[in-house]
Design a protein around this motif. Structure first.
Motif, PDB file in Angstrom:
ATOM      1  N   PRO A   1       0.798  -1.239   0.000  1.00 51.20           N
ATOM      2  CA  PRO A   1       0.000   0.000   0.000  1.00 51.20           C
ATOM      3  C   PRO A   1       0.833   1.294   0.000  1.00 51.20           C
ATOM      4  CG  PRO A   1      -0.989  -1.596   1.457  1.00 51.20           C
ATOM      5  CD  PRO A   1       0.327  -2.178   1.013  1.00 51.20           C
ATOM      6  N   ASN A   2       1.979   1.287   0.679  1.00 53.04           N
ATOM      7  CA  ASN A   2       2.776   2.511   0.799  1.00 53.04           C
ATOM      8  C   ASN A   2       4.148   2.451   0.159  1.00 53.04           C
ATOM      9  OD1 ASN A   2       0.893   3.956   2.612  1.00 53.04           O
ATOM     10  ND2 ASN A   2       1.373   2.251   3.978  1.00 53.04           N
ATOM     11  N   LEU A   3       4.569   1.251  -0.254  1.00 52.75           N
ATOM     12  CA  LEU A   3       5.957   1.070  -0.672  1.00 52.75           C
ATOM     13  C   LEU A   3       6.081   0.313  -1.997  1.00 52.75           C
ATOM     14  CD1 LEU A   3       7.298  -0.161   2.794  1.00 52.75           C
ATOM     15  CD2 LEU A   3       7.444   2.173   1.878  1.00 52.75           C
ATOM     16  N   ILE A   4       7.232   0.508  -2.623  1.00 47.18           N
ATOM     17  CA  ILE A   4       7.648  -0.267  -3.792  1.00 47.18           C
ATOM     18  C   ILE A   4       9.001  -0.863  -3.429  1.00 47.18           C
ATOM     19  CG2 ILE A   4       8.309  -0.179  -6.219  1.00 47.18           C
ATOM     20  CD1 ILE A   4       6.672   2.503  -6.346  1.00 47.18           C
ATOM     21  N   LEU A   5       9.142  -2.172  -3.595  1.00 47.37           N
ATOM     22  CA  LEU A   5      10.426  -2.829  -3.380  1.00 47.37           C
ATOM     23  C   LEU A   5      10.891  -3.355  -4.725  1.00 47.37           C
ATOM     24  CD1 LEU A   5       8.698  -3.215  -0.641  1.00 47.37           C
ATOM     25  CD2 LEU A   5      10.468  -4.867  -0.084  1.00 47.37           C
ATOM     26  N   ASP A   6      12.065  -2.922  -5.169  1.00 49.89           N
ATOM     27  CA  ASP A   6      12.630  -3.370  -6.437  1.00 49.89           C
ATOM     28  C   ASP A   6      13.977  -4.012  -6.189  1.00 49.89           C
ATOM     29  OD1 ASP A   6      10.679  -2.562  -8.344  1.00 49.89           O
ATOM     30  OD2 ASP A   6      11.375  -0.489  -8.188  1.00 49.89           O
TER      31      ASP A   6
ATOM     32  N   HIS B   1      19.805 -11.714  -1.923  1.00 49.95           N
ATOM     33  CA  HIS B   1      18.724 -10.986  -2.582  1.00 49.95           C
ATOM     34  C   HIS B   1      18.528  -9.670  -1.841  1.00 49.95           C
ATOM     35  CE1 HIS B   1      17.820 -14.768  -4.600  1.00 49.95           C
ATOM     36  NE2 HIS B   1      17.931 -15.328  -3.405  1.00 49.95           N
ATOM     37  N   TYR B   2      18.581  -8.579  -2.569  1.00 49.24           N
ATOM     38  CA  TYR B   2      18.415  -7.249  -1.978  1.00 49.24           C
ATOM     39  C   TYR B   2      17.336  -6.494  -2.738  1.00 49.24           C
ATOM     40  CZ  TYR B   2      22.789  -7.383   0.734  1.00 49.24           C
ATOM     41  OH  TYR B   2      23.771  -7.683   1.630  1.00 49.24           O
ATOM     42  N   TRP B   3      16.491  -5.772  -2.003  1.00 49.05           N
ATOM     43  CA  TRP B   3      15.475  -4.916  -2.601  1.00 49.05           C
ATOM     44  C   TRP B   3      15.639  -3.498  -2.063  1.00 49.05           C
ATOM     45  CZ3 TRP B   3      14.581  -9.805  -0.821  1.00 49.05           C
ATOM     46  CH2 TRP B   3      14.041 -10.730  -1.716  1.00 49.05           C
ATOM     47  N   LEU B   4      15.623  -2.518  -2.962  1.00 51.69           N
ATOM     48  CA  LEU B   4      15.550  -1.120  -2.547  1.00 51.69           C
ATOM     49  C   LEU B   4      14.112  -0.832  -2.160  1.00 51.69           C
ATOM     50  CD1 LEU B   4      17.580   1.076  -5.073  1.00 51.69           C
ATOM     51  CD2 LEU B   4      18.079   0.634  -2.668  1.00 51.69           C
ATOM     52  N   VAL B   5      13.919  -0.188  -1.043  1.00 57.04           N
ATOM     53  CA  VAL B   5      12.585   0.154  -0.572  1.00 57.04           C
ATOM     54  C   VAL B   5      12.334   1.621  -0.902  1.00 57.04           C
ATOM     55  CG1 VAL B   5      11.040   0.273   1.418  1.00 57.04           C
ATOM     56  CG2 VAL B   5      12.791  -1.531   1.296  1.00 57.04           C
ATOM     57  N   LYS B   6      11.235   1.847  -1.620  1.00 60.02           N
ATOM     58  CA  LYS B   6      10.894   3.206  -2.053  1.00 60.02           C
ATOM     59  C   LYS B   6       9.521   3.565  -1.513  1.00 60.02           C
ATOM     60  CE  LYS B   6      13.314   1.982  -6.230  1.00 60.02           C
ATOM     61  NZ  LYS B   6      13.168   1.589  -7.631  1.00 60.02           N
ATOM     62  N   GLN B   7       9.427   4.739  -0.953  1.00 62.56           N
ATOM     63  CA  GLN B   7       8.148   5.266  -0.494  1.00 62.56           C
ATOM     64  C   GLN B   7       7.392   5.754  -1.730  1.00 62.56           C
ATOM     65  OE1 GLN B   7       8.529   8.859   1.800  1.00 62.56           O
ATOM     66  NE2 GLN B   7       6.849   8.269   3.134  1.00 62.56           N
TER      67      GLN B   7
ATOM     68  N   GLU C   1       4.519   7.894  -1.883  1.00 62.69           N
ATOM     69  CA  GLU C   1       4.121   9.303  -1.815  1.00 62.69           C
ATOM     70  C   GLU C   1       4.662   9.937  -0.553  1.00 62.69           C
ATOM     71  OE1 GLU C   1       2.434  11.098  -4.075  1.00 62.69           O
ATOM     72  OE2 GLU C   1       2.279   9.377  -5.409  1.00 62.69           O
ATOM     73  N   PRO C   2       5.515  10.906  -0.596  1.00 64.76           N
ATOM     74  CA  PRO C   2       6.221  11.337  -1.786  1.00 64.76           C
ATOM     75  C   PRO C   2       7.282  10.309  -2.128  1.00 64.76           C
ATOM     76  CG  PRO C   2       7.074  12.511   0.113  1.00 64.76           C
ATOM     77  CD  PRO C   2       5.930  11.639   0.604  1.00 64.76           C
ATOM     78  N   PHE C   3       7.598  10.178  -3.401  1.00 58.98           N
ATOM     79  CA  PHE C   3       8.564   9.178  -3.832  1.00 58.98           C
ATOM     80  C   PHE C   3       9.929   9.457  -3.202  1.00 58.98           C
ATOM     81  CE2 PHE C   3      11.910   7.564  -6.535  1.00 58.98           C
ATOM     82  CZ  PHE C   3      11.528   6.241  -6.651  1.00 58.98           C
ATOM     83  N   ALA C   4      10.477   8.457  -2.547  1.00 58.93           N
ATOM     84  CA  ALA C   4      11.802   8.573  -1.943  1.00 58.93           C
ATOM     85  C   ALA C   4      12.333   7.174  -1.686  1.00 58.93           C
ATOM     86  CB  ALA C   4      11.725   9.340  -0.634  1.00 58.93           C
ATOM     87  N   ILE C   5      13.625   6.979  -1.909  1.00 65.72           N
ATOM     88  CA  ILE C   5      14.274   5.718  -1.540  1.00 65.72           C
ATOM     89  C   ILE C   5      14.599   5.819  -0.061  1.00 65.72           C
ATOM     90  CG2 ILE C   5      16.285   4.238  -1.888  1.00 65.72           C
ATOM     91  CD1 ILE C   5      16.233   5.195  -4.835  1.00 65.72           C
ATOM     92  N   ILE C   6      14.068   4.846   0.700  1.00 67.42           N
ATOM     93  CA  ILE C   6      14.154   4.979   2.159  1.00 67.42           C
ATOM     94  C   ILE C   6      14.921   3.854   2.846  1.00 67.42           C
ATOM     95  CG2 ILE C   6      12.039   6.330   2.235  1.00 67.42           C
ATOM     96  CD1 ILE C   6      10.593   3.813   3.274  1.00 67.42           C
ATOM     97  N   GLY C   7      15.249   2.775   2.114  1.00 65.10           N
ATOM     98  CA  GLY C   7      15.963   1.691   2.772  1.00 65.10           C
ATOM     99  C   GLY C   7      16.173   0.484   1.899  1.00 65.10           C
ATOM    100  N   VAL C   8      16.535  -0.612   2.557  1.00 60.27           N
ATOM    101  CA  VAL C   8      16.867  -1.864   1.882  1.00 60.27           C
ATOM    102  C   VAL C   8      16.326  -3.028   2.712  1.00 60.27           C
ATOM    103  CG1 VAL C   8      18.787  -3.350   1.127  1.00 60.27           C
ATOM    104  CG2 VAL C   8      19.007  -0.872   0.942  1.00 60.27           C
TER     105      VAL C   8
ATOM    106  N   ASP D   1       8.079   1.783  12.554  1.00 58.70           N
ATOM    107  CA  ASP D   1       7.834   0.338  12.486  1.00 58.70           C
ATOM    108  C   ASP D   1       7.012  -0.048  11.266  1.00 58.70           C
ATOM    109  OD1 ASP D   1       9.047   0.390  14.941  1.00 58.70           O
ATOM    110  OD2 ASP D   1       7.385  -0.512  16.022  1.00 58.70           O
ATOM    111  N   GLU D   2       6.038   0.783  10.902  1.00 58.95           N
ATOM    112  CA  GLU D   2       5.117   0.412   9.826  1.00 58.95           C
ATOM    113  C   GLU D   2       5.839   0.155   8.515  1.00 58.95           C
ATOM    114  OE1 GLU D   2       4.602   3.532  11.510  1.00 58.95           O
ATOM    115  OE2 GLU D   2       3.403   2.539  13.034  1.00 58.95           O
ATOM    116  N   TYR D   3       6.832   0.992   8.168  1.00 60.19           N
ATOM    117  CA  TYR D   3       7.546   0.800   6.910  1.00 60.19           C
ATOM    118  C   TYR D   3       8.324  -0.513   6.910  1.00 60.19           C
ATOM    119  CZ  TYR D   3       6.577   5.598   5.457  1.00 60.19           C
ATOM    120  OH  TYR D   3       5.969   6.773   5.085  1.00 60.19           O
ATOM    121  N   ALA D   4       9.059  -0.777   7.975  1.00 61.37           N
ATOM    122  CA  ALA D   4       9.842  -2.009   8.045  1.00 61.37           C
ATOM    123  C   ALA D   4       8.926  -3.226   8.023  1.00 61.37           C
ATOM    124  CB  ALA D   4      10.713  -2.019   9.295  1.00 61.37           C
ATOM    125  N   ILE D   5       7.859  -3.187   8.796  1.00 65.11           N
ATOM    126  CA  ILE D   5       6.936  -4.324   8.840  1.00 65.11           C
ATOM    127  C   ILE D   5       6.293  -4.543   7.475  1.00 65.11           C
ATOM    128  CG2 ILE D   5       4.739  -5.106   9.818  1.00 65.11           C
ATOM    129  CD1 ILE D   5       5.720  -3.801  12.487  1.00 65.11           C
TER     130      ILE D   5
END
Length: 147
Positions: free
Chosen positions: A8-13, A61-67, A69-76, A101-105
């Motif tokens: 719902p809030n993130l894109i993992l690539d 296996h690594y995924w970049l975590v992107k928020q 809205e607003p679009f931002a790369i926030i972690g791995v 916690d919500e983003y990591a979870i």
């Protein structure tokens, strides 16, 4: 494993060589947390070499975590078979301003839901950071037993 996940809030690539500049920038920010081991990534070339190693191994296996809205790369988020562990280990690192916690979870759950369908991953480990109570809290919320 899926190369990307949409929540719902993130894109993992999946991390790619083209992402090396972003990875180098992330890992050299003063607010980037120390993971389980210094990867010695100081330059974009270091990051490219690191990503190539990951790409060449079925054990990393690594995924970049992107928020979104607003679009931002926030972690791995990582899913790695370490030589000293019996099973794959899931990990996560987020920039300090995105350590809710919500983003990591949300990010880790997306990866876990994918890998748990593979019978080779009936057990998944996570390395608890002793000096990071937030990491322990997240792992417990995800259903991991911390010791």
């Amino acid at each position: 494993m899926k190369p990307s996940h949409l929540t719902p809030n993130l894109i993992l690539d999946t991390l790619r060589v083209e992402d090396a500049p972003v990875l180098a920038e992330l890992m050299n920010r003063p607010d980037w947390p120390d993971g389980p081991g210094d990867r010695d990534i100081k330059t974009e070339e270091d990051a490219r070499n690191y990503v190539r190693e990951i790409d060449e191994s079925p054990l990393h296996h690594y995924w970049l975590v992107k928020q979104k809205e607003p679009f931002a790369i926030i972690g791995v988020v990582t899913f790695t078979k370490r030589a000293y562990l019996d099973h794959f280990d899931i990990g996560f690192e987020f920039l300090s301003e995105f350590t809710r916690d919500e983003y990591a979870i949300e990010a880790v759950t997306a990866v876990l839901e994918d890998v748990m369908h593979d019978p080779r991953h009936s057990h998944i480990l996570a390395i608890e950071k002793q000096d990071n109570p937030g990491s322990k809290r997240i792992l417990e919320k995800l259903g991991f037993s911390c010791s």
